[in-house]
Design a protein around this motif. Structure first.
Motif, PDB file in Angstrom:
ATOM      1  N   GLU A 137       0.849  -1.199   0.000  1.00 53.93           N
ATOM      2  CA  GLU A 137       0.000   0.000   0.000  1.00 53.93           C
ATOM      3  C   GLU A 137       0.879   1.242   0.000  1.00 53.93           C
ATOM      4  OE1 GLU A 137      -3.230   0.192  -0.287  1.00 53.93           O
ATOM      5  OE2 GLU A 137      -3.634  -1.963  -0.176  1.00 53.93           O
ATOM      6  N   LEU A 138       0.817   1.994  -1.091  1.00 48.94           N
ATOM      7  CA  LEU A 138       1.528   3.264  -1.203  1.00 48.94           C
ATOM      8  C   LEU A 138       0.465   4.323  -1.501  1.00 48.94           C
ATOM      9  CD1 LEU A 138       4.611   2.163  -3.363  1.00 48.94           C
ATOM     10  CD2 LEU A 138       4.435   2.264  -0.877  1.00 48.94           C
ATOM     11  N   ASP A 139      -0.221   4.725  -0.476  1.00 46.91           N
ATOM     12  CA  ASP A 139      -1.378   5.607  -0.583  1.00 46.91           C
ATOM     13  C   ASP A 139      -1.148   6.758  -1.571  1.00 46.91           C
ATOM     14  OD1 ASP A 139      -3.964   6.563   0.279  1.00 46.91           O
ATOM     15  OD2 ASP A 139      -2.855   8.177   1.291  1.00 46.91           O
ATOM     16  N   PRO A 140      -2.025   6.913  -2.564  1.00 47.36           N
ATOM     17  CA  PRO A 140      -3.316   6.235  -2.772  1.00 47.36           C
ATOM     18  C   PRO A 140      -3.226   5.031  -3.716  1.00 47.36           C
ATOM     19  CG  PRO A 140      -3.172   8.059  -4.271  1.00 47.36           C
ATOM     20  CD  PRO A 140      -1.872   8.051  -3.502  1.00 47.36           C
ATOM     21  N   VAL A 141      -2.012   4.531  -3.941  1.00 42.08           N
ATOM     22  CA  VAL A 141      -1.823   3.447  -4.904  1.00 42.08           C
ATOM     23  C   VAL A 141      -1.655   2.116  -4.186  1.00 42.08           C
ATOM     24  CG1 VAL A 141      -0.392   2.599  -6.806  1.00 42.08           C
ATOM     25  CG2 VAL A 141      -0.717   5.056  -6.500  1.00 42.08           C
ATOM     26  N   TYR A 169      12.195  -6.512  -4.172  1.00 40.89           N
ATOM     27  CA  TYR A 169      13.490  -6.392  -3.503  1.00 40.89           C
ATOM     28  C   TYR A 169      13.558  -5.114  -2.672  1.00 40.89           C
ATOM     29  CZ  TYR A 169      18.453  -6.508  -2.573  1.00 40.89           C
ATOM     30  OH  TYR A 169      19.659  -6.538  -1.925  1.00 40.89           O
ATOM     31  N   LEU A 170      13.100  -4.023  -3.249  1.00 40.98           N
ATOM     32  CA  LEU A 170      13.116  -2.758  -2.514  1.00 40.98           C
ATOM     33  C   LEU A 170      12.203  -2.819  -1.290  1.00 40.98           C
ATOM     34  CD1 LEU A 170      13.054  -0.311  -5.551  1.00 40.98           C
ATOM     35  CD2 LEU A 170      14.919  -0.531  -3.890  1.00 40.98           C
ATOM     36  N   VAL A 221      12.589   6.960  -3.762  1.00 39.03           N
ATOM     37  CA  VAL A 221      13.435   8.155  -3.779  1.00 39.03           C
ATOM     38  C   VAL A 221      14.876   7.820  -4.146  1.00 39.03           C
ATOM     39  CG1 VAL A 221      11.988   9.315  -2.076  1.00 39.03           C
ATOM     40  CG2 VAL A 221      13.964   7.987  -1.304  1.00 39.03           C
ATOM     41  N   THR A 222      15.550   8.814  -4.716  1.00 33.28           N
ATOM     42  CA  THR A 222      16.963   8.697  -5.058  1.00 33.28           C
ATOM     43  C   THR A 222      17.820   9.164  -3.890  1.00 33.28           C
ATOM     44  OG1 THR A 222      16.499   9.117  -7.399  1.00 33.28           O
ATOM     45  CG2 THR A 222      18.765   9.431  -6.659  1.00 33.28           C
ATOM     46  N   LEU A 230      13.068   2.692  -0.960  1.00 35.52           N
ATOM     47  CA  LEU A 230      11.622   2.678  -0.964  1.00 35.52           C
ATOM     48  C   LEU A 230      11.168   3.078   0.428  1.00 35.52           C
ATOM     49  CD1 LEU A 230       9.022   2.057  -2.555  1.00 35.52           C
ATOM     50  CD2 LEU A 230       9.104  -0.258  -1.583  1.00 35.52           C
ATOM     51  N   LYS A 231      10.598   4.263   0.521  1.00 34.71           N
ATOM     52  CA  LYS A 231      10.147   4.798   1.826  1.00 34.71           C
ATOM     53  C   LYS A 231       8.713   4.365   2.064  1.00 34.71           C
ATOM     54  CE  LYS A 231      11.170   9.041   2.847  1.00 34.71           C
ATOM     55  NZ  LYS A 231      11.261  10.516   2.746  1.00 34.71           N
TER      56      LYS A 231
END
Length: 233
Positions: A137-141, A169-170, A221-222, A230-231
């Motif tokens: 879950e990566l709100d809203p996705v 992996y991330l 993020v880079t 991956l935050k």
């Protein structure tokens, strides 16, 4: 070799090389399947679900590139080693970018090929034993990794096999820095490459599918000079 030998499909149309490879691999205890054209290779993959593919690029009809793309689009993740007479850097990069794991230029030594096969199979077995992450879950996705989709409130984006592996992996290393080399080794599963651009291109495409604002990512993020993170909040 165990009682359940590893299955290797050879996709090649040169009779003398087919004979040599089949004889060598069977003597090593592998179960070998032969495809002399692309469509035949796809049918063998569907029927046998092999553990590894040796794939020539120059085939009659469907090219090796097309075979590789089709296999990855069907979400098979077994290692693919490209065998070809081509020796240009662009051919290697293209093959690796579309889902191949390794590349050998003809003529090659049988001992080196066997060593690479064994290395790929070991890596593949280690990777497959990892506990899969199927939803994120990566709100809203919502990322549905099992069905390879990024589900937005108003649309769905299809994910490629490589993108699914990259997210998995991330996600397994969420909120930790991950270097490009680590991604090349664990997602692409090859040891050495100066082509870190491969990772950057895939990250950019992935952001366009999972981020609301890809140019200002919230999650993927880079970390300049390090790699990516991956935050997950």
């Amino acid at each position: 070799m165990s009682d359940n030998p590893k299955k290797i499909v050879i996709v090649e149309d040169e009779p003398s090389l087919i004979f040599t490879l089949q004889d060598t691999l069977e003597n090593e205890g592998y179960e070998v399947f032969i495809a002399e054209e692309g469509e035949q290779a796809i049918e063998i993959v569907k029927k046998e679900n092999p553990d590894l593919m040796l794939l020539d690029l120059m085939l009659p009809g469907m090219s090796g590139y097309e075979v590789c793309k089709k296999v990855r689009n069907m979400t098979y993740t077994f290692p693919i080693i490209i065998l070809t007479a081509r020796d240009q850097e662009i051919d290697k990069v293209t093959g690796l970018n579309i889902g191949a794991d390794d590349y050998m230029t003809k003529p090659f030594g049988v001992k080196e090929l066997l060593a690479r096969i064994q290395a790929r199979l070991r890596r593949s077995e280690t990777y497959s034993k990892a506990k899969p992450i199927n939803d994120l879950e990566l709100d809203p996705v919502t990322i549905d990794l099992k069905n390879a989709k990024a589900i937005h409130p108003e649309e769905e984006n299809e994910l490629t096999t490589r993108e699914v592996e990259l997210i998995r992996y991330l996600a397994a290393h969420a909120n930790e820095p991950v270097s490009r080399d680590a991604l090349l080794e664990n997602v692409w599963r090859y040891e050495h490459s100066t082509n870190t651009r491969t990772v950057d291109v895939h990250i950019s495409k992935l952001r366009s599918k999972i981020e609301e604002h890809p140019d200002d990512p919230r999650y993927l993020v880079t970390l300049h000079g390090v790699g990516y993170m991956l935050k997950i909040e």
